[in-house]
Write a protein that holds these residues in place. Structure first.
Motif, PDB file in Angstrom:
ATOM      1  N   ASP A 174       0.813  -1.221   0.000  1.00 21.08           N
ATOM      2  CA  ASP A 174       0.000   0.000   0.000  1.00 21.08           C
ATOM      3  C   ASP A 174       0.845   1.269   0.000  1.00 21.08           C
ATOM      4  O   ASP A 174       0.541   2.233  -0.707  1.00 21.08           O
ATOM      5  N   THR A 206      -4.599   7.514  -5.452  1.00 25.00           N
ATOM      6  CA  THR A 206      -4.137   7.005  -4.150  1.00 25.00           C
ATOM      7  C   THR A 206      -4.616   7.857  -2.986  1.00 25.00           C
ATOM      8  O   THR A 206      -4.100   7.747  -1.879  1.00 25.00           O
ATOM      9  N   LEU A 219      -7.762   2.003  -3.202  1.00 21.61           N
ATOM     10  CA  LEU A 219      -6.338   1.711  -3.326  1.00 21.61           C
ATOM     11  C   LEU A 219      -6.131   0.441  -4.153  1.00 21.61           C
ATOM     12  O   LEU A 219      -5.175   0.337  -4.924  1.00 21.61           O
TER      13      LEU A 219
END
Length: 406
Positions: free
Chosen positions: A262, A284, A291
């Motif tokens: 992530d 993002t 995501l």
């Protein structure tokens, strides 16, 4: 487009030898820069992708990139930040690796551009292999201080750990510096780029050009990217993720980028795609499913550049069929030996030994046999496969195998 601003905004720059003067040089018009690639393996991997994208942006901004193959320096081996000497390859192995690596560059760069920015493919074996040793020591070696060479971190790290540094390896930084001098003389090249671990080697080249010609040339290095565990990016499950589709299938390649941690997604979108910065940031801005969508965009964009848009469509077709890295229904990758006259029917028989030849022929002629999404409907046909190639084989609707050719 402004190359200097683009690479700053997208996070390509780790260090630059003289930012102000380099910007002035770039503003003059078409500038020439190079990155060197030793042929220690038969393919580049995703760890090389930062510098390939750097060259791609350089050309898109109207400048001329040089991809320098290390036909000569590969025979020495770069000791930078390594705790042991690289295995030495013979001429035949180096030449074979270079030919395979060359196929990767054409997906990123245009070697036939008409605007003076056409990329150049060079090989330092052309000048290093013919060097006269005593003449080289006298004309080039006199410009290098051993004291200074010993001060570089890439050398100090090896010596500090009491690991042997051969005289052969010690010469590497001089040879790389000589590459810069040759490319400056032959092509007017004024910029060398590379990973941050190459800073010492590149600085030596800058000093050599200045001493021999009194000319200011430049260096730009890129950050070394790591995964969540702090290891250099480029591997998945202990295997190198190759930029050659014959070694890493489009499916595996796409999945590698889909699994990006992530906290790396925004950075990777900026480095490995050509999406505008504002789009990277918008993708993002949220967590969770948003995501995940950003990761899919990243995987799509990188795979399209490296493997082509058709490969991306093939990956999504497989995913629509319920295929994933977790449920590819064979567990470990199957290996099949490449023999003379290996046919589609023989390949199918290796994977489905319980099925009769009659059943397999019917499946094949009915369009039920695919390699990486392409249908092969002639049982006697011989697919073009290479040793080391990894493919995804489908037989029927549900049976799929990850196969490595040995």
């Amino acid at each position: 487009m402004d190359f200097a601003n683009i690479i700053e905004e997208r996070g390509f720059v780790h260090a630059c030898s003289n930012t102000i003067e380099l910007r002035k040089e770039l503003e003059k018009g078409c500038t020439t820069a190079y990155i060197g690639y030793d042929a220690t393996a038969s393919s580049l991997h995703v760890g090389h992708l930062v510098n390939l994208m750097l060259l791609r942006w350089f050309q898109k901004c109207g400048h001329r990139p040089i991809t320098l193959m290390g036909g000569g320096t590969t025979k020495v081996g770069d000791p930078s930040f390594r705790n042991a000497e690289r295995p030495l390859l013979d001429d035949a192995a180096i030449a074979a690796n270079i030919e395979k690596i060359k196929t990767v560059f054409s997906r990123f760069l245009d070697y036939d551009a008409d605007l003076g920015s056409d990329a150049i493919m060079a090989n330092n074996g052309f000048w290093l292999d013919s060097l006269n040793y005593l003449g080289f020591l006298r004309d080039i070696g006199k410009h290098f201080s051993v004291n200074r060479m010993l001060s570089f971190d890439s050398v100090k790290d090896r010596l500090d750990t009491q690991k042997s540094l051969s005289f052969l390896e010690f010469n590497y930084m001089i040879l790389q510096a000589y590459d810069f001098l040759e490319l400056f003389q032959q092509h007017g090249c004024v910029l060398q780029m590379g990973g941050s671990d190459q800073w010492g080697n590149i600085i030596n080249g800058i000093d050599l050009v200045r001493r021999v010609h009194g000319q200011e040339v430049f260096a730009v290095t890129t950050p070394l990217l790591t995964d969540a565990a702090g290891n250099k990016i480029g591997k998945s499950n202990g295997k190198a993720i190759s930029l050659n589709p014959a070694q890493t299938s489009s499916f595996e390649f796409w999945q590698y980028w889909r699994n990006t941690p992530d906290d790396k997604v925004l950075q990777f979108l900026k480095l490995f795609t050509e999406l505008p910065i504002r789009d990277c940031e918008a993708l993002t801005r949220k967590d969770g499913e948003y995501l995940n969508a950003a990761k899919e965009t990243l995987a799509n964009e990188v795979t399209a550049i490296c493997h082509g848009h058709t490969a991306v469509r093939h990956v999504h077709d497989l995913r629509m069929d319920g295929v994933s890295a977790d449920n590819l229904n064979v567990g470990a990758t199957q290996t099949i030996r490449l023999g003379d006259g290996l046919s589609i029917l023989q390949l199918a028989s290796e994977l489905r030994p319980e099925a009769s030849g009659k059943v397999l022929r019917r499946l094949i002629t009915g369009g039920g046999f695919r390699i990486d999404g392409k249908i092969f409907d002639e049982p006697a046909a011989e697919p073009r496969l290479e040793i080391g190639q990894k493919i995804l084989v489908s037989i029927g609707e549900q049976s799929r195998w990850s196969v490595e050719i040995v």
